[in-house]
Design a protein around this motif. Structure first.
Motif, PDB file in Angstrom:
ATOM      1  N   VAL A  52       0.835  -1.201   0.000  1.00 36.21           N
ATOM      2  CA  VAL A  52       0.000   0.000   0.000  1.00 36.21           C
ATOM      3  C   VAL A  52       0.871   1.253   0.000  1.00 36.21           C
ATOM      4  CG1 VAL A  52      -1.635   1.351   1.376  1.00 36.21           C
ATOM      5  CG2 VAL A  52      -1.993  -1.113   1.070  1.00 36.21           C
ATOM      6  N   ARG A  53       1.923   1.260   0.823  1.00 35.54           N
ATOM      7  CA  ARG A  53       2.795   2.433   0.903  1.00 35.54           C
ATOM      8  C   ARG A  53       3.581   2.653  -0.389  1.00 35.54           C
ATOM      9  NH1 ARG A  53       3.694   3.957   6.377  1.00 35.54           N
ATOM     10  NH2 ARG A  53       1.674   3.695   7.400  1.00 35.54           N
ATOM     11  N   GLN A  54       3.814   1.604  -1.163  1.00 32.52           N
ATOM     12  CA  GLN A  54       4.590   1.735  -2.395  1.00 32.52           C
ATOM     13  C   GLN A  54       3.770   2.284  -3.555  1.00 32.52           C
ATOM     14  OE1 GLN A  54       6.090  -2.241  -2.901  1.00 32.52           O
ATOM     15  NE2 GLN A  54       7.974  -1.844  -1.770  1.00 32.52           N
ATOM     16  N   GLY A  55       2.443   2.329  -3.413  1.00 33.62           N
ATOM     17  CA  GLY A  55       1.585   2.744  -4.515  1.00 33.62           C
ATOM     18  C   GLY A  55       1.895   4.136  -5.041  1.00 33.62           C
ATOM     19  N   LYS A  56       1.996   5.103  -4.151  1.00 39.87           N
ATOM     20  CA  LYS A  56       2.238   6.481  -4.577  1.00 39.87           C
ATOM     21  C   LYS A  56       3.631   6.670  -5.165  1.00 39.87           C
ATOM     22  CE  LYS A  56       2.045  11.316  -3.077  1.00 39.87           C
ATOM     23  NZ  LYS A  56       1.802  12.246  -1.941  1.00 39.87           N
ATOM     24  N   PRO A  57       4.725   6.226  -4.495  1.00 42.17           N
ATOM     25  CA  PRO A  57       6.046   6.395  -5.116  1.00 42.17           C
ATOM     26  C   PRO A  57       6.183   5.625  -6.431  1.00 42.17           C
ATOM     27  CG  PRO A  57       6.199   5.135  -3.068  1.00 42.17           C
ATOM     28  CD  PRO A  57       4.837   5.714  -3.117  1.00 42.17           C
ATOM     29  N   LEU A  58       5.510   4.489  -6.566  1.00 37.61           N
ATOM     30  CA  LEU A  58       5.539   3.770  -7.839  1.00 37.61           C
ATOM     31  C   LEU A  58       4.903   4.610  -8.931  1.00 37.61           C
ATOM     32  CD1 LEU A  58       6.019   1.163  -9.500  1.00 37.61           C
ATOM     33  CD2 LEU A  58       3.696   0.476  -8.840  1.00 37.61           C
ATOM     34  N   PHE A  59       3.725   5.164  -8.649  1.00 39.13           N
ATOM     35  CA  PHE A  59       3.046   6.023  -9.627  1.00 39.13           C
ATOM     36  C   PHE A  59       3.928   7.199 -10.036  1.00 39.13           C
ATOM     37  CE2 PHE A  59       0.806  10.134  -9.769  1.00 39.13           C
ATOM     38  CZ  PHE A  59       0.186  10.010 -11.006  1.00 39.13           C
ATOM     39  N   GLU A  60       4.541   7.863  -9.042  1.00 37.32           N
ATOM     40  CA  GLU A  60       5.352   9.041  -9.338  1.00 37.32           C
ATOM     41  C   GLU A  60       6.563   8.681 -10.198  1.00 37.32           C
ATOM     42  OE1 GLU A  60       6.139  10.527  -5.452  1.00 37.32           O
ATOM     43  OE2 GLU A  60       4.298  11.733  -5.376  1.00 37.32           O
ATOM     44  N   ASN A  61       7.202   7.552  -9.905  1.00 39.43           N
ATOM     45  CA  ASN A  61       8.387   7.181 -10.681  1.00 39.43           C
ATOM     46  C   ASN A  61       8.032   6.651 -12.064  1.00 39.43           C
ATOM     47  OD1 ASN A  61      10.396   8.025  -8.966  1.00 39.43           O
ATOM     48  ND2 ASN A  61      10.558   6.078  -7.882  1.00 39.43           N
ATOM     49  N   LEU A  62       6.885   6.033 -12.217  1.00 37.31           N
ATOM     50  CA  LEU A  62       6.443   5.636 -13.551  1.00 37.31           C
ATOM     51  C   LEU A  62       6.200   6.873 -14.409  1.00 37.31           C
ATOM     52  CD1 LEU A  62       3.972   2.689 -12.755  1.00 37.31           C
ATOM     53  CD2 LEU A  62       6.224   2.519 -13.823  1.00 37.31           C
ATOM     54  N   GLN A  63       5.558   7.867 -13.829  1.00 40.63           N
ATOM     55  CA  GLN A  63       5.349   9.114 -14.563  1.00 40.63           C
ATOM     56  C   GLN A  63       6.683   9.768 -14.921  1.00 40.63           C
ATOM     57  OE1 GLN A  63       2.619  12.027 -12.986  1.00 40.63           O
ATOM     58  NE2 GLN A  63       1.028  11.104 -14.232  1.00 40.63           N
ATOM     59  N   ARG A  64       7.602   9.823 -13.961  1.00 40.73           N
ATOM     60  CA  ARG A  64       8.897  10.454 -14.203  1.00 40.73           C
ATOM     61  C   ARG A  64       9.691   9.692 -15.269  1.00 40.73           C
ATOM     62  NH1 ARG A  64      11.123  14.056 -10.633  1.00 40.73           N
ATOM     63  NH2 ARG A  64       9.651  14.894  -9.127  1.00 40.73           N
ATOM     64  N   MET A  65       9.578   8.371 -15.267  1.00 36.58           N
ATOM     65  CA  MET A  65      10.275   7.567 -16.269  1.00 36.58           C
ATOM     66  C   MET A  65       9.767   7.904 -17.674  1.00 36.58           C
ATOM     67  SD  MET A  65      12.595   5.134 -16.432  1.00 36.58           S
ATOM     68  CE  MET A  65      13.168   3.736 -17.395  1.00 36.58           C
ATOM     69  N   ILE A  66       8.434   7.986 -17.810  1.00 34.94           N
ATOM     70  CA  ILE A  66       7.835   8.310 -19.107  1.00 34.94           C
ATOM     71  C   ILE A  66       8.236   9.712 -19.565  1.00 34.94           C
ATOM     72  CG2 ILE A  66       5.650   8.750 -20.296  1.00 34.94           C
ATOM     73  CD1 ILE A  66       6.045   5.821 -19.965  1.00 34.94           C
ATOM     74  N   LEU A  67       8.309  10.652 -18.612  1.00 31.75           N
ATOM     75  CA  LEU A  67       8.601  12.046 -18.945  1.00 31.75           C
ATOM     76  C   LEU A  67      10.097  12.331 -19.038  1.00 31.75           C
ATOM     77  CD1 LEU A  67       5.935  13.749 -16.618  1.00 31.75           C
ATOM     78  CD2 LEU A  67       5.838  13.519 -19.115  1.00 31.75           C
ATOM     79  N   GLY A  68      10.930  11.331 -18.737  1.00 27.61           N
ATOM     80  CA  GLY A  68      12.374  11.544 -18.810  1.00 27.61           C
ATOM     81  C   GLY A  68      12.926  12.365 -17.673  1.00 27.61           C
ATOM     82  N   GLN A  69      12.224  12.357 -16.522  1.00 27.98           N
ATOM     83  CA  GLN A  69      12.662  13.125 -15.362  1.00 27.98           C
ATOM     84  C   GLN A  69      13.412  12.218 -14.377  1.00 27.98           C
ATOM     85  OE1 GLN A  69       8.992  14.688 -13.821  1.00 27.98           O
ATOM     86  NE2 GLN A  69       8.773  16.222 -15.439  1.00 27.98           N
ATOM     87  N   PRO A  70      14.250  12.803 -13.503  1.00 33.89           N
ATOM     88  CA  PRO A  70      14.951  11.988 -12.507  1.00 33.89           C
ATOM     89  C   PRO A  70      13.958  11.299 -11.568  1.00 33.89           C
ATOM     90  CG  PRO A  70      15.712  14.275 -12.468  1.00 33.89           C
ATOM     91  CD  PRO A  70      14.573  14.223 -13.415  1.00 33.89           C
ATOM     92  N   LEU A  71      14.262  10.068 -11.206  1.00 39.86           N
ATOM     93  CA  LEU A  71      13.385   9.317 -10.320  1.00 39.86           C
ATOM     94  C   LEU A  71      13.690   9.641  -8.858  1.00 39.86           C
ATOM     95  CD1 LEU A  71      13.317   5.820 -12.058  1.00 39.86           C
ATOM     96  CD2 LEU A  71      12.091   7.912 -12.642  1.00 39.86           C
ATOM     97  N   LYS A  72      12.684   9.418  -8.005  1.00 38.14           N
ATOM     98  CA  LYS A  72      12.828   9.711  -6.587  1.00 38.14           C
ATOM     99  C   LYS A  72      12.986   8.409  -5.792  1.00 38.14           C
ATOM    100  CE  LYS A  72      10.199  14.037  -6.155  1.00 38.14           C
ATOM    101  NZ  LYS A  72       9.035  14.677  -5.472  1.00 38.14           N
ATOM    102  N   PRO A  73      13.939   8.362  -4.864  1.00 36.54           N
ATOM    103  CA  PRO A  73      14.079   7.158  -4.034  1.00 36.54           C
ATOM    104  C   PRO A  73      12.940   7.061  -3.018  1.00 36.54           C
ATOM    105  CG  PRO A  73      15.621   8.839  -3.313  1.00 36.54           C
ATOM    106  CD  PRO A  73      14.961   9.377  -4.547  1.00 36.54           C
ATOM    107  N   TYR A  74      12.611   5.842  -2.662  1.00 40.66           N
ATOM    108  CA  TYR A  74      11.586   5.586  -1.645  1.00 40.66           C
ATOM    109  C   TYR A  74      12.198   4.686  -0.571  1.00 40.66           C
ATOM    110  CZ  TYR A  74       7.779   3.069   0.633  1.00 40.66           C
ATOM    111  OH  TYR A  74       6.956   2.479   1.572  1.00 40.66           O
ATOM    112  N   ILE A  75      12.064   5.104   0.678  1.00 37.10           N
ATOM    113  CA  ILE A  75      12.593   4.321   1.802  1.00 37.10           C
ATOM    114  C   ILE A  75      11.414   3.928   2.700  1.00 37.10           C
ATOM    115  CG2 ILE A  75      14.134   4.285   3.791  1.00 37.10           C
ATOM    116  CD1 ILE A  75      15.844   6.371   2.372  1.00 37.10           C
ATOM    117  N   PRO A  76      11.089   2.635   2.790  1.00 41.85           N
ATOM    118  CA  PRO A  76       9.955   2.220   3.628  1.00 41.85           C
ATOM    119  C   PRO A  76      10.281   2.344   5.108  1.00 41.85           C
ATOM    120  CG  PRO A  76      11.109   0.299   2.774  1.00 41.85           C
ATOM    121  CD  PRO A  76      11.755   1.497   2.138  1.00 41.85           C
TER     122      PRO A  76
END
Length: 383
Positions: free
Chosen positions: A312-336
């Motif tokens: 559940v906690r990974q849902g939002k950072p996954l969404f953000e990094n998928l968007q960033r990957m498509i847009l060619g932007q730097p990805l954000k690290p996620y630490i649980p």
């Protein structure tokens, strides 16, 4: 038009779909491949087994989320990957092309090494098969409440404990409603470790063991199940390495998580159990165009238990990094988080609360708290 493909309808993907619906990416073709139109929410599944929630209350409607996110929905099973050509191999349809791929297919209980388990035991996953067998068992008890019934649960982790307590609570309700003695039901819980919930703090181990003992569930601790055999059409035998043999009508298998076999042939980097190794951005260590989340993923730098709270906690950072990957932007690290609140339902509208070394005994107020958290999560996925 870039292709973003989601394989599996787990909790992380359900959250990502909702967020893609709210913040769509123009010009991106989004596809979801999943074997079913809905997916069970693990937090409420034991409550459903106990008769406290309806089917709809504890299942996420993937079809509705896919519509909301303008997603192509393919009801099928992924059985392989062609990473060189960037294709998902499906069981019943042509390969699906992807530019970016995310995998959230959950895990299954490991049964392969135990003779007879795959043939005679009912695995906790896939949940649809578990529920089908459970509904048939409930129907049989409704029609024949006077018959003796013995069920066994193999696995003494949180999943096995909650399933044992939930099944016992629901079946005893049926017996009481039909004026039959609750002693007609025997519930056996097998666990290969000497202590229940071996990966949890001893304070919650003590509380859970007290509940199981008080409820009359027969504990077989330190017993490694080595074989399941069929005695006759109605009866099974659960055999342990120690020589213990227990006859049961039904055996439910809730042992430690295992990864889908097809992942071994993909070329993705995996750990010893076959789970996809991902870095802090939830990308595959070996293939940066592939992401993974939920139980099927192992975070290299931050390994955590296979628990729904992390999916559940990974849902939002996954969404953000998928968007960033498509847009060619730097990805954000996620630490649980290292410690997390666990509310263990006992099947009778009570729950045990534990976080680290802190544990509260079963109480109805803790169940109300758990119910509020779970219902709020399900409501957050409504569209």
């Amino acid at each position: 038009m870039p292709d973003l493909v989601l394989v599996g309808g787990g909790h992380s993907h359900a959250i990502a779909l909702k967020m893609f619906g709210m913040k769509p990416l123009p010009g991106v073709r989004l596809t979801l491949i999943t074997p079913a139109l809905d997916t069970p929410y693990s937090g409420m599944l034991p409550g459903h087994i106990a008769g406290l929630y309806s089917y709809d209350e504890c299942h996420i409607n993937l079809s509705r989320l896919a519509d909301f996110a303008h997603t192509h929905l393919y009801i099928d099973r992924a059985i392989g990957l062609d990473l060189e050509n960037r294709q998902v191999i499906c069981a019943n349809r042509p390969p699906v092309n992807f530019d970016v791929l995310s995998i959230d297919i959950g895990s299954t209980p490991a049964t392969i090494s135990v003779p007879g388990a795959a043939e005679y035991a009912i695995a906790a996953k896939p949940v649809a098969k578990l529920l089908d067998c459970w509904y048939k068992l409930l129907q049989n008890v409704h029609e024949n409440p006077q018959q003796q019934l013995k069920i066994a649960i193999v696995g003494g982790g949180v999943g096995g404990v909650e399933l044992a307590l939930a099944m016992q609570a629901h079946l005893q309700q049926i017996l009481i409603a039909n004026q039959q003695p609750v002693q007609n039901l025997e519930v056996h819980l097998f666990h290969r470790h000497q202590k229940i919930l071996p990966h949890n703090h001893h304070s919650v181990q003590r509380q859970v063991k007290q509940v199981l003992t008080r409820r009359g569930i027969r504990l077989h601790l330190g017993e490694s199940v080595s074989q399941i055999t069929q005695i006759n059409q109605e009866l099974l035998a659960v055999k342990s390495e120690s020589g213990l043999v227990v006859e049961c009508d039904k055996v439910f298998w809730v042992t430690q998580a295992a990864a889908a076999d097809w992942l071994k042939t993909t070329g993705l980097g995996t750990d010893e159990q076959g789970f996809i190794l991902v870095n802090d951005t939830l990308q595959s260590q070996t293939h940066p165009q592939v992401f993974a989340a939920g139980d099927i993923a192992t975070m290299v730098n931050h390994p955590r238990p296979k628990a729904g709270v992390f999916a559940v906690r990974q849902g939002k950072p996954l969404f953000e990094n998928l968007q960033r990957m498509i847009l060619g932007q730097p990805l954000k690290p996620y630490i649980p988080q290292q410690q997390y609140l666990s509310l263990i339902g006992t099947g009778d509208k009570r729950a045990i609360a534990t976080k680290g070394a802190f544990t509260l005994p079963p109480h109805s107020l803790l169940w109300c708290w758990k119910d509020w958290i779970d219902c709020r999560f399900m409501q957050s996925l409504s569209v």
